[in-house]
Scaffold this motif. Sequence first.
Motif, PDB file in Angstrom:
ATOM      1  N   GLY A  81       0.797  -1.229   0.000  1.00  0.00           N
ATOM      2  CA  GLY A  81       0.000   0.000   0.000  1.00  0.00           C
ATOM      3  C   GLY A  81       0.828   1.277   0.000  1.00  0.00           C
ATOM      4  N   LEU A  82       2.142   1.147  -0.175  1.00  0.00           N
ATOM      5  CA  LEU A  82       2.984   2.345  -0.122  1.00  0.00           C
ATOM      6  C   LEU A  82       2.918   3.178  -1.397  1.00  0.00           C
ATOM      7  N   PHE A  83       3.017   2.492  -2.551  1.00  0.00           N
ATOM      8  CA  PHE A  83       3.157   3.235  -3.810  1.00  0.00           C
ATOM      9  C   PHE A  83       2.054   2.901  -4.807  1.00  0.00           C
ATOM     10  N   THR A  84       1.480   3.935  -5.400  1.00  0.00           N
ATOM     11  CA  THR A  84       0.664   3.781  -6.603  1.00  0.00           C
ATOM     12  C   THR A  84       1.432   4.455  -7.726  1.00  0.00           C
ATOM     13  N   LEU A  85       1.529   3.772  -8.859  1.00  0.00           N
ATOM     14  CA  LEU A  85       2.309   4.293  -9.988  1.00  0.00           C
ATOM     15  C   LEU A  85       1.375   4.696 -11.120  1.00  0.00           C
ATOM     16  N   SER A  86       1.440   5.962 -11.506  1.00  0.00           N
ATOM     17  CA  SER A  86       0.597   6.448 -12.610  1.00  0.00           C
ATOM     18  C   SER A  86       1.429   7.277 -13.568  1.00  0.00           C
ATOM     19  N   THR A  87       0.964   7.352 -14.804  1.00  0.00           N
ATOM     20  CA  THR A  87       1.489   8.390 -15.689  1.00  0.00           C
ATOM     21  C   THR A  87       0.411   9.460 -15.795  1.00  0.00           C
ATOM     22  N   VAL A  88       0.843  10.700 -15.917  1.00  0.00           N
ATOM     23  CA  VAL A  88      -0.105  11.807 -15.986  1.00  0.00           C
ATOM     24  C   VAL A  88       0.229  12.708 -17.171  1.00  0.00           C
ATOM     25  N   GLU A  89      -0.745  13.525 -17.530  1.00  0.00           N
ATOM     26  CA  GLU A  89      -0.503  14.502 -18.597  1.00  0.00           C
ATOM     27  C   GLU A  89       0.314  15.658 -18.017  1.00  0.00           C
ATOM     28  N   CYS A  90       0.739  16.554 -18.908  1.00  0.00           N
ATOM     29  CA  CYS A  90       1.715  17.610 -18.574  1.00  0.00           C
ATOM     30  C   CYS A  90       1.483  18.246 -17.199  1.00  0.00           C
ATOM     31  N   LEU A  91       2.522  18.251 -16.379  1.00  0.00           N
ATOM     32  CA  LEU A  91       2.451  18.846 -15.037  1.00  0.00           C
ATOM     33  C   LEU A  91       2.796  20.330 -15.051  1.00  0.00           C
ATOM     34  N   GLY A  92       3.149  20.871 -16.211  1.00  0.00           N
ATOM     35  CA  GLY A  92       3.470  22.299 -16.282  1.00  0.00           C
ATOM     36  C   GLY A  92       4.793  22.629 -15.618  1.00  0.00           C
ATOM     37  N   ALA A  93       5.755  21.741 -15.768  1.00  0.00           N
ATOM     38  CA  ALA A  93       7.081  21.980 -15.203  1.00  0.00           C
ATOM     39  C   ALA A  93       8.137  21.462 -16.176  1.00  0.00           C
ATOM     40  N   CYS A  94       7.916  21.730 -17.451  1.00  0.00           N
ATOM     41  CA  CYS A  94       8.723  21.132 -18.522  1.00  0.00           C
ATOM     42  C   CYS A  94      10.162  21.617 -18.502  1.00  0.00           C
ATOM     43  N   GLU A  95      10.421  22.740 -17.803  1.00  0.00           N
ATOM     44  CA  GLU A  95      11.804  23.209 -17.724  1.00  0.00           C
ATOM     45  C   GLU A  95      12.654  22.239 -16.912  1.00  0.00           C
ATOM     46  N   MET A  96      12.003  21.378 -16.095  1.00  0.00           N
ATOM     47  CA  MET A  96      12.745  20.379 -15.334  1.00  0.00           C
ATOM     48  C   MET A  96      12.347  18.960 -15.734  1.00  0.00           C
ATOM     49  N   ALA A  97      11.989  18.791 -17.007  1.00  0.00           N
ATOM     50  CA  ALA A  97      11.628  17.467 -17.522  1.00  0.00           C
ATOM     51  C   ALA A  97      12.852  16.548 -17.475  1.00  0.00           C
ATOM     52  N   PRO A  98      12.643  15.253 -17.206  1.00  0.00           N
ATOM     53  CA  PRO A  98      11.372  14.624 -16.852  1.00  0.00           C
ATOM     54  C   PRO A  98      11.013  14.865 -15.399  1.00  0.00           C
ATOM     55  N   VAL A  99       9.709  15.017 -15.164  1.00  0.00           N
ATOM     56  CA  VAL A  99       9.245  15.433 -13.843  1.00  0.00           C
ATOM     57  C   VAL A  99       8.159  14.478 -13.333  1.00  0.00           C
ATOM     58  N   MET A 100       8.129  14.345 -12.018  1.00  0.00           N
ATOM     59  CA  MET A 100       7.131  13.474 -11.385  1.00  0.00           C
ATOM     60  C   MET A 100       6.576  14.188 -10.162  1.00  0.00           C
ATOM     61  N   GLN A 101       5.260  14.090  -9.975  1.00  0.00           N
ATOM     62  CA  GLN A 101       4.653  14.647  -8.771  1.00  0.00           C
ATOM     63  C   GLN A 101       4.393  13.506  -7.786  1.00  0.00           C
ATOM     64  N   VAL A 102       4.790  13.733  -6.542  1.00  0.00           N
ATOM     65  CA  VAL A 102       4.494  12.775  -5.474  1.00  0.00           C
ATOM     66  C   VAL A 102       3.833  13.576  -4.362  1.00  0.00           C
ATOM     67  N   GLY A 103       2.572  13.281  -4.096  1.00  0.00           N
ATOM     68  CA  GLY A 103       1.839  14.082  -3.129  1.00  0.00           C
ATOM     69  C   GLY A 103       1.793  15.524  -3.626  1.00  0.00           C
ATOM     70  N   ASP A 104       2.220  16.450  -2.773  1.00  0.00           N
ATOM     71  CA  ASP A 104       2.193  17.861  -3.159  1.00  0.00           C
ATOM     72  C   ASP A 104       3.436  18.297  -3.925  1.00  0.00           C
ATOM     73  N   ASP A 105       4.463  17.454  -3.954  1.00  0.00           N
ATOM     74  CA  ASP A 105       5.778  17.917  -4.424  1.00  0.00           C
ATOM     75  C   ASP A 105       6.125  17.491  -5.844  1.00  0.00           C
TER      76      ASP A 105
END
Lengths: 421, 170
Positions: free
Chosen positions: B109-133
Amino acid sequence: MFEPVLLKNIEASNGHLLSTYEAGGGYQALRKVLSENTPDEVVELVKQSNLRGRGGAGFPTGMKWSFVPKGADKPKYLCCNADEGEPGTFKDRIIMERDPHQLIEGLAVSGYAIGAETAYVYIRGEYVAAIRRLEQAIAEAHEKGYLGRSILGTDFNFTVHIHCGAGAYICGEETAMLESLEGKRAQPRLKPPFPAVAGLYASPTVINNVETLACVPHIVTRGAAWFRGIGPDKSPGPKLYCVSGQVKKPGLYELPMGIPLKELVEEHAGGPLPGRKIKAVIPGGVSAPVIPERGLEVGMDFDSLAAAGSMLGSAGVIVVDDSTCMVKVATRIIEFFHHESCGKCTPCREGLNWTVKVLRRIEAGEGVPGDLEQLDMLCKGIFGNTFCALGDGAAMGLRAALKHFREEFVAHIEEGRCPFH
Amino acid sequence: MSMREKIEQAAAAYPDQRSAIMPALVIAQKEHGHLPGPVLEEVADILGVERIWVYELATFYTLFHTEPVGMFHLQLCDNVSCMLCGSENLLKHMEGALGIRKGDTTADGLFTLSTVECLGACEMAPVMQVGDDYHGNLDVARLDALLESLRAGAGRVAGDEHASQPLPGE
């Protein structure tokens, strides 16, 4: 030498604080309009500046404001579209995280101009840091009397609320955003009536993008002539360009409207990665048709890009180099639009579903003769036949890829594999 | 503040209670982790709006989860800019490291793995959101370090006396 104004506080460690913003002349524009100008004069000033909306459509901001009926019985609303979802775009996030008072002052001045006492900032839910910064900044502005009742001792009252989006690209379309603000599924509305006449809660409403609103205080303090003096007269001003993809120095650049795309990518953003060549650039987020390398001399403004068959859009500049398969890029773009289609109209919902299926099989090396003609037909069936611009953006993007890189699509089908793998 | 009080406070920003459904769902999801039927009904009751109105929003917007998600929701952007900067390899790597496929949750139950559409942070691509961060400029090494620090943070939350300590990145 061009002097950045929108990003002038971006590198400051405390750029988000009211004290930093005030030290740089912040809230002087609000003071000025409240003490010296009628609302109509502010509208006229913005008209004179030729400011055009930075959200993507490039509609003249002053003209949009002037469509708000005078003396209507209903309250008027100002909405800020901060649901920045166009892939390749991150300018509004950076403004809100690092210089949120610039947006708040822009909101207050614009609210005064159109006669609104309430603003909603519709900001995408993923932007948690930006939401927190904006909340803090709104609280600070309230404490200092830049928001709230009787602002700066005048009879102008103005409140800013944040409304968090929850992951729907379609909210970038202004009427879908209004539906969402009213607590409904985000599906676009039939126009007319236009929001200026009947928008949020059927009241007169103006919807402006974050960067557009951030320009407003600078136009007030520096004048319309200053703004028009930067870049092309019909499409002027300082502009934020978001550069990403296969390029040495991805980042946010503030430069004059109209600079050549080639200069932006090769000089400011450092050009291609070592040993690579630029193959193509998407100039304005994935809705904007791709431009092959030979077309990079084009100026980055609304009219020049439209004349070149593309669009400035949100100025999300995505650089693609020669190691990348354009069929794969096109497939990913159409997958995105298919995922984000709100489902309201058939050409978009079903057409994009079919388009994705055909593109995926071509990329997988399972394309069959006739697939490209089928894609052409699907684009024709979607373009101009959808309820809003989402479907049009998808079709325009795919058409450009098919036009400029058709030989790559053909190679996939003839060789039965992706030549880049 | 109770969930009801938070929702009522948020609702004060709008002339129409229906507008408060989205903010209410954000509050409810923070409280419950996800939005099962009874929670949707509670939200409807607090706001005094039709239940179908609440249900239709919870199922339209992708940030609302009607099914449980792991303690850490790994949301990797795989839109164009991130794809051009190697997000596909990162997805494969995480699927291997976690022993799950995209869309799944680890057995603990620790991790759910998803892909998402653009997070609006392409200057630091590749990027991942975890919780709020947001975590940007990712490569395999950074990704491993991130997963490791999340596991360590989870241990702290579960049993440590410093349970209120902020998680990494906060």
